[in-house]
Design a protein around this motif. Structure first.
Motif, PDB file in Angstrom:
ATOM      1  N   ALA A 109     -99.035  34.382  21.505  1.00  0.00           N
ATOM      2  CA  ALA A 109     -97.757  35.056  21.210  1.00  0.00           C
ATOM      3  C   ALA A 109     -96.576  33.619  20.898  1.00  0.00           C
ATOM      4  O   ALA A 109     -96.034  33.958  20.109  1.00  0.00           O
ATOM      5  CB  ALA A 109     -97.171  35.895  22.235  1.00  0.00           C
ATOM      6  N   ILE A 110     -96.679  32.929  21.872  1.00  0.00           N
ATOM      7  CA  ILE A 110     -95.707  31.891  21.821  1.00  0.00           C
ATOM      8  C   ILE A 110     -95.897  31.176  20.458  1.00  0.00           C
ATOM      9  O   ILE A 110     -95.144  30.623  19.877  1.00  0.00           O
ATOM     10  CB  ILE A 110     -96.029  30.783  23.058  1.00  0.00           C
ATOM     11  CG1 ILE A 110     -95.197  31.530  24.252  1.00  0.00           C
ATOM     12  CG2 ILE A 110     -95.052  29.415  22.966  1.00  0.00           C
ATOM     13  CD1 ILE A 110     -95.633  31.062  25.669  1.00  0.00           C
ATOM     14  N   TYR A 113     -97.199  39.748  39.086  1.00  0.00           N
ATOM     15  CA  TYR A 113     -97.855  38.505  39.131  1.00  0.00           C
ATOM     16  C   TYR A 113     -97.644  38.032  37.527  1.00  0.00           C
ATOM     17  O   TYR A 113     -97.005  36.996  37.296  1.00  0.00           O
ATOM     18  CB  TYR A 113     -99.000  38.381  39.579  1.00  0.00           C
ATOM     19  CG  TYR A 113    -100.015  37.203  39.272  1.00  0.00           C
ATOM     20  CD1 TYR A 113     -99.724  35.947  40.213  1.00  0.00           C
ATOM     21  CD2 TYR A 113    -100.693  36.896  38.360  1.00  0.00           C
ATOM     22  CE1 TYR A 113    -100.427  35.054  39.927  1.00  0.00           C
ATOM     23  CE2 TYR A 113    -101.559  35.942  38.271  1.00  0.00           C
ATOM     24  CZ  TYR A 113    -101.258  34.815  38.803  1.00  0.00           C
ATOM     25  OH  TYR A 113    -102.014  33.608  38.718  1.00  0.00           O
ATOM     26  N   LEU A 114     -98.419  38.734  36.859  1.00  0.00           N
ATOM     27  CA  LEU A 114     -98.204  38.370  35.334  1.00  0.00           C
ATOM     28  C   LEU A 114     -97.122  38.389  34.684  1.00  0.00           C
ATOM     29  O   LEU A 114     -96.716  37.171  33.814  1.00  0.00           O
ATOM     30  CB  LEU A 114     -99.212  39.393  34.431  1.00  0.00           C
ATOM     31  CG  LEU A 114    -100.717  39.548  34.774  1.00  0.00           C
ATOM     32  CD1 LEU A 114    -101.318  40.648  34.258  1.00  0.00           C
ATOM     33  CD2 LEU A 114    -101.286  38.215  34.484  1.00  0.00           C
ATOM     34  N   SER A 115     -96.041  39.037  35.153  1.00  0.00           N
ATOM     35  CA  SER A 115     -94.970  39.019  34.490  1.00  0.00           C
ATOM     36  C   SER A 115     -94.013  37.853  34.764  1.00  0.00           C
ATOM     37  O   SER A 115     -93.347  36.988  34.011  1.00  0.00           O
ATOM     38  CB  SER A 115     -93.941  40.298  34.623  1.00  0.00           C
ATOM     39  OG  SER A 115     -93.556  40.223  35.767  1.00  0.00           O
ATOM     40  N   ARG A 130     -93.299  34.811  31.972  1.00  0.00           N
ATOM     41  CA  ARG A 130     -91.840  34.578  31.958  1.00  0.00           C
ATOM     42  C   ARG A 130     -91.650  32.998  32.062  1.00  0.00           C
ATOM     43  O   ARG A 130     -91.024  32.385  31.172  1.00  0.00           O
ATOM     44  CB  ARG A 130     -90.867  35.104  33.131  1.00  0.00           C
ATOM     45  CG  ARG A 130     -89.202  34.877  33.100  1.00  0.00           C
ATOM     46  CD  ARG A 130     -88.664  35.751  32.080  1.00  0.00           C
ATOM     47  NE  ARG A 130     -88.681  35.111  30.746  1.00  0.00           N
ATOM     48  CZ  ARG A 130     -88.430  35.747  29.713  1.00  0.00           C
ATOM     49  NH1 ARG A 130     -88.293  37.224  29.577  1.00  0.00           N
ATOM     50  NH2 ARG A 130     -88.518  35.171  28.397  1.00  0.00           N
ATOM     51  N   LYS A 131     -92.187  32.569  32.878  1.00  0.00           N
ATOM     52  CA  LYS A 131     -92.349  30.904  32.972  1.00  0.00           C
ATOM     53  C   LYS A 131     -92.796  30.184  31.650  1.00  0.00           C
ATOM     54  O   LYS A 131     -92.157  29.271  31.226  1.00  0.00           O
ATOM     55  CB  LYS A 131     -93.155  30.385  34.228  1.00  0.00           C
ATOM     56  CG  LYS A 131     -92.143  30.494  35.543  1.00  0.00           C
ATOM     57  CD  LYS A 131     -92.954  29.443  36.658  1.00  0.00           C
ATOM     58  CE  LYS A 131     -92.154  29.920  37.910  1.00  0.00           C
ATOM     59  NZ  LYS A 131     -93.086  29.766  38.889  1.00  0.00           N
ATOM     60  N   ALA A 177     -91.244  27.338  26.883  1.00  0.00           N
ATOM     61  CA  ALA A 177     -91.336  27.510  25.364  1.00  0.00           C
ATOM     62  C   ALA A 177     -90.323  27.420  24.499  1.00  0.00           C
ATOM     63  O   ALA A 177     -90.240  27.464  23.311  1.00  0.00           O
ATOM     64  CB  ALA A 177     -92.377  28.188  24.823  1.00  0.00           C
ATOM     65  N   GLY A 178     -89.249  27.761  25.343  1.00  0.00           N
ATOM     66  CA  GLY A 178     -87.949  27.890  24.564  1.00  0.00           C
ATOM     67  C   GLY A 178     -87.612  29.507  23.987  1.00  0.00           C
ATOM     68  O   GLY A 178     -86.767  29.324  22.956  1.00  0.00           O
ATOM     69  N   PHE A 179     -88.335  30.226  24.669  1.00  0.00           N
ATOM     70  CA  PHE A 179     -87.884  31.805  24.193  1.00  0.00           C
ATOM     71  C   PHE A 179     -87.421  32.655  25.621  1.00  0.00           C
ATOM     72  O   PHE A 179     -88.182  33.464  26.088  1.00  0.00           O
ATOM     73  CB  PHE A 179     -89.176  32.318  24.036  1.00  0.00           C
ATOM     74  CG  PHE A 179     -89.793  31.795  22.263  1.00  0.00           C
ATOM     75  CD1 PHE A 179     -89.153  31.722  21.407  1.00  0.00           C
ATOM     76  CD2 PHE A 179     -90.574  30.598  22.628  1.00  0.00           C
ATOM     77  CE1 PHE A 179     -89.578  31.207  20.233  1.00  0.00           C
ATOM     78  CE2 PHE A 179     -91.146  30.155  21.490  1.00  0.00           C
ATOM     79  CZ  PHE A 179     -90.353  30.301  20.267  1.00  0.00           C
TER      80      PHE A 179
END
Lengths: 483, 483
Positions: free
Chosen positions: B241-242, B269-271, B275-276, B281-283
């Motif tokens: 996605a990134i 956990y996954l979120s 998020r990190k 990645a600048g999003f």
């Protein structure tokens, strides 16, 4: 009776994906399976229901001008795609397990083989219909089982989740074994028995309970069940009912189907007391109907306590499947046809082994023990696999693969249970009437072992994979974990 | 869009009772109340919904030739009664609490004042509609509360109990506070936002996840939420996605509404991990949507664990109100008009004090604290009672009558919340749009104390009786126990 137009009854993402495939010029034929992962209410089996409504939905699938106008107004769909929708109809194949069949987790109960744009659109409504009706048919079957031979009436319309839930819930309840429903529209639409007598308001609208009973009994002497709990069941209701029955008898009116209905209080205690009073008054053939938040668990206990109840009205807990109000059927991509016309199996991984799908264009054979006619196992295999029941057969548990079963040739029979319903968009299947399906379902339940019908901790029926399917699944998994 | 004809959607006993009244020439005007005894899911309040569909039902109430023919075929109804049905229409009055209002147990949320034959017929469908929509609106309101300010999308169509449950469930969910629904037909019928992107099958139908994402993002750059859990969320989905977001940005495509969707695994956990990765990645403005068997309880916990989720898709547990799938509204006779035109109060006894009905032709005043605008109590009284909010007012708890509350004149305001909907069979009420109702509902919830909105063990709002109503109820009870 006009049907609602259900074409737009779909998740929005089906349409955004469809437009995506349209734009990409990607419309290869695919296979989607409908299956479920667990029986509701920890049942040992489920009952298949809803196919007639799926057929009706597929037949009527078309986007009206108004539908297309609405989609245009969303500002996300292009004119060429909207034009395509305007001419849309279903051109694919559908296979399904006939309604009333006993079914088990993980097996495809319906299979769509169609261009991906079509197969994607129909996902949501097919799931909606099957999830609902399979759920209620299964619940009804459990309630009917708990009642032994007593008849069960479906009384839940007022607590159903909207009109359709009442209507198609009643249909599913009859398939699952209910003797009738209170729902008049269901009676008309599905040609099933409708039943019912009177409410507390009838009693309260007369000057006293006796007058209310007497009036009702004179109006409906052939089917006279008097509701006895408006004021005081044992002190007022039952004595007044007996007085009315006696007066009818003394005046020469033949009592056919008659009795009392209990709708509150402890049904075991009250029914036994009422039974004694009715017997002592010379009415041993008066029925005792009971209702009041019943489900299979309470019914099971009341039967064990020898409640003197001859028929049961079950409402809320049946029509909503209260302890488990969703069926959990899913719709998963299983194969994509390549240019050579072969179905290339697809698999969806999951961190949970149980959730990994079975790949390929498949069918199901039901294996019966020859001696008893009882189900030995279901076998999921590729649609083109053939078996010879005179030969030995090895089947695998798809998760615990060390669990292998060898069936000795000649001791078992096999039947393919997925049948063609649509071929190239044409319906090739004639649905039986609801009462015929109910009859078939009764026979289906005779193919289950008693251990599987048990309400609590039932024995699970094996749903296994063929040798070839197991090997393909294994190699796809190996391949993916290598990537 | 054609509506199903719902006239026969009624319990059979309504029709046998109607014929009984017809034969007896008994058709006095009566008052029936719809009320419920408990909030679903142990909520501190419920949300009123479904009135627009009740209005539509009453307006369209008529027996077609086919309906009458069907009833004739049952062999229980006489020709004169069937002829009466052929000309039937509703001539009575209906009062109701507007949709979106917060409501509490035991108060009449709808009142029918009509000749008993008419009032009896409409019982089942009115209950069916209100029970369903009040249930789902209440559930939605709880889910929205648990999400704090995050938006909730209704995604449950495939697990709803039939088409109507999906359709009107979506309507009720929007009233309860959901931001949108996946249900396209609901979007069209009720002019509410529809939402959705793509499914796992989209990903699986491309040669790899990256290509699937890239294709989708190029098609829908304005609203691009990528489903990242088909293969491996953190190792494959989020990185792909990134990569796609970066490529879009690098090629000058402005990213507006974009992000990822999680549909399995531990969402907290996954979120946080995702998020990190997105931030690094600048999003930082990429949204994280989550779905997967959510309800208000899990949502509450995930929020407490600082799950980095910005919007939520809630399906099965909302659309079925899974932990409490029925609302339990009932329809009880409260009064019968005598020849002098007075409403004679009627009461239904029960061994359970809580189940004794409130007699008479009643209305409800909502009492607000003047300073805060918060609800102090609801007051059930006779329809002709008037109050002066400048004077002190004593109100009684109808069960624990020793619980009296004295409201000091000038510190409170009162509003009658039951409004006229039908007068002499004519509709006198214009339903607001669904989005207007949703807006109203939001304001309504501001009249609740925080303690009442709490998910667990909420503070109960008092629903009390007026002095006069309490006295009449007491004397009716005394009178009955003397008999």
């Amino acid at each position: 009776m006009s049907r609602k137009d259900l074409t737009l009854l779909t998740d929005f993402y089906e349409l955004t994906m469809m437009q995506g495939y349209y734009k990409e010029g990607q419309n290869e034929t695919v296979v989607f399976d409908v299956f479920f992962r667990n029986n509701p209410s920890d049942s040992g089996y489920s009952i298949c229901a809803g196919l007639a409504q799926v057929i009706e939905y597929i037949k009527n699938l078309n986007f009206t001008y108004e539908d297309v106008d609405y989609l245009r107004s969303l500002g996300i769909f292009s004119e060429d795609f909207l034009q395509y929708l305007g001419g849309f109809h279903f051109t694919g194949d559908i296979y399904a397990i006939p309604e009333g069949t006993v079914i088990f987790p993980k097996e495809p109960i319906l299979k769509v083989v169609a261009p991906i744009m079509e197969a994607q659109l129909v996902e949501t409504t097919i799931l909606n219909i099957l999830n609902h009706q399979c759920l209620i048919a299964t619940k009804a079957s459990r309630v009917v089982f708990a009642a032994g031979g007593d008849s069960i009436m479906e009384f839940g319309l007022r607590r159903a989740q909207g009109p359709d839930a009442g209507l198609y819930g009643a249909r599913a309840a009859i398939i699952g074994g209910c003797a009738g429903t209170s729902n008049v529209l269901a009676g008309r639409m599905f040609d099933v028995p409708v039943l019912g007598t009177h409410a507390h308001s009838w009693i309260m609208s007369f000057k006293d309970e006796y007058t209310a009973f007497k009036t009702y009994a004179e109006l409906y002497p052939d089917n006279c069940t008097l509701l006895v709990d408006t004021y005081d069941t044992l002190k007022s209701g039952v004595p007044n009912a007996i007085r009315v029955f006696r007066e009818l008898r003394d005046s020469g009116v033949p009592l056919k189907k008659y009795g009392i209905r209990l709708d509150s209080g402890d049904l075991a205690y009250l029914s036994k007391k009422a039974r004694k009073m009715l017997d002592a008054a010379g009415f041993p053939d008066a029925g005792i109907t009971a209702s009041n938040d019943l489900d299979e668990y309470l019914l099971h206990d009341l039967k064990q306590q020898n409640a003197a109840i001859t028929s049961w009205g079950v409402g809320t807990n049946l029509i909503t499947s209260k302890d488990c109000p969703s069926f959990g059927g899913v719709y998963k991509l299983a194969a994509i046809q390549n240019e050579a016309g072969e179905f290339v199996p697809k698999i969806k991984l999951s961190e949970n082994t149980e959730k990994i799908t079975n790949p390929g264009n498949k069918t199901i054979y039901r294996i019966y023990e020859k001696d008893t006619g009882k189900i030995k196992a279901d076998l999921i295999c590729f649609a083109d696999e053939k078996f010879d029941a005179e030969k030995d057969l090895m089947i695998f548990d798809p998760v615990s693969t060390w669990k292998k079963t060898k069936l000795v040739g000649g001791t078992y029979t096999m039947k393919e249970i997925l049948v063609p319903v649509f071929k190239n968009g044409e319906c090739v299947y004639q649905s039986p009437s609801v009462m015929e399906i109910a009859e078939f379902c009764k026979a289906e339940k005779d193919t289950l072992w008693e251990e599987t019908k048990r309400l609590f901790y039932p024995h699970r029926v094996y749903v296994d994979l063929s040798d070839r399917l197991y090997e393909v699944k294994k190699s796809l998994l190996d391949q993916m974990s290598m990537e």
